[in-house]
Design an enzyme around this catalytic site. Structure first.
Site, short mmCIF file in Angstrom:
data_model
loop_
_atom_site.label_atom_id
_atom_site.label_comp_id
_atom_site.label_asym_id
_atom_site.label_seq_id
_atom_site.Cartn_x
_atom_site.Cartn_y
_atom_site.Cartn_z
N GLY A 46 58.30 16.30 61.79
CA GLY A 46 58.02 16.85 63.11
C GLY A 46 57.16 15.87 63.89
O GLY A 46 56.59 14.94 63.30
N GLN A 51 51.18 12.98 70.18
CA GLN A 51 51.10 11.91 69.18
C GLN A 51 51.65 10.57 69.69
O GLN A 51 51.52 9.56 69.01
CB GLN A 51 51.84 12.31 67.90
CG GLN A 51 51.14 13.43 67.14
CD GLN A 51 51.88 13.77 65.88
OE1 GLN A 51 52.83 14.56 65.92
NE2 GLN A 51 51.50 13.19 64.77
N CYS A 96 50.97 13.86 58.13
CA CYS A 96 51.02 13.83 59.59
C CYS A 96 51.21 12.38 60.01
O CYS A 96 50.55 11.49 59.47
CB CYS A 96 49.71 14.37 60.16
SG CYS A 96 49.61 14.31 61.96
N LEU A 97 52.09 12.13 60.98
CA LEU A 97 52.32 10.75 61.42
C LEU A 97 51.04 10.13 61.97
O LEU A 97 50.89 8.90 61.93
CB LEU A 97 53.41 10.72 62.50
CG LEU A 97 54.82 11.14 62.04
CD1 LEU A 97 55.78 11.12 63.23
CD2 LEU A 97 55.31 10.25 60.91
N HIS A 138 51.71 23.39 62.04
CA HIS A 138 51.12 22.05 62.13
C HIS A 138 51.38 21.44 63.51
O HIS A 138 50.46 20.90 64.16
CB HIS A 138 51.69 21.16 61.03
CG HIS A 138 51.24 19.74 61.07
ND1 HIS A 138 50.41 19.19 60.12
CD2 HIS A 138 51.49 18.74 61.96
CE1 HIS A 138 50.15 17.92 60.44
NE2 HIS A 138 50.82 17.62 61.55
N GLU A 139 52.63 21.53 63.97
CA GLU A 139 52.97 20.92 65.26
C GLU A 139 52.31 21.68 66.41
O GLU A 139 51.82 21.07 67.37
CB GLU A 139 54.48 20.84 65.46
CG GLU A 139 55.22 19.98 64.45
CD GLU A 139 54.63 18.60 64.25
OE1 GLU A 139 54.06 18.04 65.21
OE2 GLU A 139 54.71 18.08 63.12
N HIS A 142 48.79 20.60 66.98
CA HIS A 142 48.61 19.35 67.76
C HIS A 142 48.41 19.65 69.24
O HIS A 142 47.63 18.97 69.92
CB HIS A 142 49.84 18.45 67.61
CG HIS A 142 49.80 17.56 66.42
ND1 HIS A 142 48.83 16.60 66.24
CD2 HIS A 142 50.62 17.47 65.34
CE1 HIS A 142 49.05 15.96 65.10
NE2 HIS A 142 50.13 16.47 64.53
NI NI Z 1 50.98 15.94 62.68
#
Ligand code: NI
Length: 179
Positions: A46, A51, A96-97, A138-139, A142
């Site tokens: 995701g 991000q 997480c990226l 999680h998304e 953000h």
């Molecule tokens: Ni993330």
């Protein structure tokens, strides 16, 4: 189409306020294409617009995670809201990226239901548990400026900082703020 740079912790842009999308225009469609390319290039499940440094309230979840179909396109969530969570609280490893090389156990509700607008302007809902339930929460986090590191205790926070320091050193880069 472009693979964009990922904003990595502790860059303060990850905490910037997000903005509601007012109109799904060509700029938003281009952003979603770039987010798709960027998510795949980094092998993410995701990605949220913040991000890549964009404040719009948009995130994507990988099509296989969202639908179970490995050929499915990513699901695009515009102006999402969490409708409900439930099923008890469970811990599982999360990445997480924006936290490269970090996998850490995070406790969250097992199940989540999200309502959002799609690229055609239609409202839809998706409910999931397991990996999907976790990805949705999680998304969404953000978009509220809430990150992996906020969800864990002191010992894990220190572990995350150590791993990120090592990652920045390997990249020959300095973090955007003190780690
Ligand atoms: Ni993330």
């Amino acid at each position: 189409m472009a693979v964009l740079d990922i904003v990595t912790f502790p860059d303060p842009r990850l905490r910037q306020p997000t903005i509601t999308v007012q109109e799904i225009d060509e700029g938003i469609r281009a952003l979603v294409r770039d987010l798709t390319d960027t998510m795949y290039a980094h092998d993410g499940a995701g990605i949220a617009a913040i991000q890549v440094g964009r404040p719009e309230r948009i995130f994507l979840v990988d099509g296989r995670v969202a639908t179970g179909d490995p050929k499915a396109d990513p699901v695009v969530f515009i102006n999402p809201e969490i409708v409900e969570t439930g099923g008890g609280v469970v811990g599982d490893d999360e990445g997480c990226l924006s936290f490269p090389g970090v996998f850490v156990e995070v406790r969250r509700p097992r199940r989540a239901k999200v309502r959002a607008t799609d690229l055609d302007g239609r409202t839809f809902e998706i409910e999931g548990e397991g990996l999907l339930g976790r990805a949705l929460q999680h998304e969404f986090d953000h978009l509220e400026g809430r990150l992996l590191i906020d969800m864990v205790g002191f010992v894990k926070k220190e572990m995350i900082r150590r791993r990120l320091k090592r990652w920045y050193a390997e990249q020959g880069r300095a973090p955007a703020a003190a780690l």
